[in-house]
Write an enzyme that holds these catalytic residues in place. Structure first.
Site, PDB file in Angstrom:
ATOM      1  N   CYS A   7      -5.061  17.469 -35.629  1.00  0.00           N
ATOM      2  CA  CYS A   7      -4.981  18.897 -35.322  1.00  0.00           C
ATOM      3  C   CYS A   7      -6.409  19.414 -35.225  1.00  0.00           C
ATOM      4  CB  CYS A   7      -4.200  19.667 -36.381  1.00  0.00           C
ATOM      5  SG  CYS A   7      -4.185  21.451 -36.089  1.00  0.00           S
TER       6      CYS A   7
ATOM      7  N   HIS B 128      -0.525  13.060 -25.974  1.00  0.00           N
ATOM      8  CA  HIS B 128      -0.533  14.233 -25.105  1.00  0.00           C
ATOM      9  C   HIS B 128      -0.167  13.845 -23.688  1.00  0.00           C
ATOM     10  CE1 HIS B 128      -2.408  17.228 -27.798  1.00  0.00           C
ATOM     11  NE2 HIS B 128      -2.948  16.164 -28.352  1.00  0.00           N
TER      12      HIS B 128
ATOM     13  N   GLU C 264       3.904  21.982 -28.537  1.00  0.00           N
ATOM     14  CA  GLU C 264       3.566  20.956 -29.523  1.00  0.00           C
ATOM     15  C   GLU C 264       4.795  20.313 -30.154  1.00  0.00           C
ATOM     16  OE1 GLU C 264       0.269  21.445 -32.227  1.00  0.00           O
ATOM     17  OE2 GLU C 264      -0.159  23.413 -31.380  1.00  0.00           O
TER      18      GLU C 264
ATOM     19  N   CYS D 261      -4.137  24.902 -29.212  1.00  0.00           N
ATOM     20  CA  CYS D 261      -4.000  23.524 -29.692  1.00  0.00           C
ATOM     21  C   CYS D 261      -5.313  22.815 -29.385  1.00  0.00           C
ATOM     22  CB  CYS D 261      -2.831  22.818 -29.006  1.00  0.00           C
ATOM     23  SG  CYS D 261      -2.665  21.066 -29.464  1.00  0.00           S
TER      24      CYS D 261
ATOM     25  N   GLY E  74      -4.926  19.381 -27.908  1.00  0.00           N
ATOM     26  CA  GLY E  74      -4.392  19.577 -26.562  1.00  0.00           C
ATOM     27  C   GLY E  74      -5.462  20.016 -25.582  1.00  0.00           C
TER      28      GLY E  74
END
Length: 279
Positions: free
Chosen positions: A75, A162, A211, A220, A223
């Site tokens: 994260c 991802h 997510e 994110c 991301g």
């Protein structure tokens, strides 16, 4: 038992941070649900837990729990919040600090007033490392949704999986519909975070991310890194990108394959508190 916590956010991606270096913390599913619940609990996208290092090559262990109780390995926005927490609470005065997640070792650096830079590591592009079911590595992949809708995506792991697709306008993109469909797609055996990328120019882009275990969030970090990597591999983004998310803007720098992705952005403390919980 009174559980002490700190509410933080990075570009609107919000967290409850628990310091387990001083008091042990057990990630009970009911407790995680209470912490993440925005009506009956504290409210956040994810719960971050700081632990004493399990190995000598890092300063802290760092665990990340989604609202559904699942634990994930990365994260980026949470990493910046963690860096601020460590400094504000006197856990370390090192700059940078190194932390270990379940999948990665990250380097976190204070980059100026309210700004933190995270070395997110070298992106993984081999399908098996994501994981993603594909016959061989490619820059672009085509997946079928509902048997008749072809979707072109880029796939990358930033410590978590991802998928990134280009859209003309992120405001009009069917984020929840396509996001949920890709997360359930058999090509992603561990599900996937789905990024919807709109190119403004080679150095600026807009992004929305759906997510795993949380749904769409305001930002994110991993991301944003994945989208910058895919955009550069596709020739539509340069090595430094201002990535505009709904909660704020992150700067993503990547010098190409074999190099780590650097993410710089804000982290803020919102409030601290205590939650009553049965022993």
């Amino acid at each position: 038992m009174k559980l002490q916590f700190t509410k933080m956010h990075g570009a609107g991606n919000d967290f409850v941070v628990i310091d387990a270096t001083r008091t042990p913390f057990t990630p009970d599913p009911a407790l995680l649900q209470r912490l993440t619940d925005r009506r009956f609990g504290v409210g956040c996208d994810q719960v971050l837990v700081i632990e004493s290092p399990s190995q000598a090559d890092v300063d802290f262990d760092y665990r990340i729990f989604n609202a559904d109780g699942s634990e994930v390995g990365q994260c980026g926005n949470g990493s910046r919040a963690l860096a601020r927490y460590v400094r504000e609470h006197g856990l370390s005065d090192k700059n940078p600090i190194r932390v270990r997640t379940t999948t990665s070792v990250l380097e976190l650096r204070d980059a100026g007033p309210g700004e933190y830079r995270v070395n997110m590591g070298v992106p993984k592009l081999e399908p098996a490392q994501v994981p993603f079911e594909a016959a061989s590595r490619a820059t672009r992949y085509t997946v079928m949704l509902d048997g008749n809708t072809a979707l072109e995506i880029g796939v990358v792991s930033m410590g978590n999986p991802h998928a990134v697709l280009l859209v003309d306008d992120v405001d009009r993109a069917p984020v929840a519909e396509i996001g949920a469909a890709l997360q359930a797609h058999p090509a992603f055996p561990q599900s996937v975070n789905v990024g919807f990328l709109q190119i403004l120019d080679a150095g600026h882009a807009r992004l929305r991310v759906y997510e795993r275990g949380a749904g769409e969030t305001l930002a994110c970090g991993s991301g944003a890194c994945a989208a910058a990597v895919v955009g550069q591999l596709w020739g539509v983004l340069g090595p430094s990108v201002q990535m505009q998310l709904r909660g704020g803007t992150l700067t993503i720098d990547w010098q190409g394959e074999g190099h780590p992705v650097l993410m710089t952005g804000p982290a803020q403390t919102v409030f601290t508190g205590e939650l009553e919980w049965p022993n």
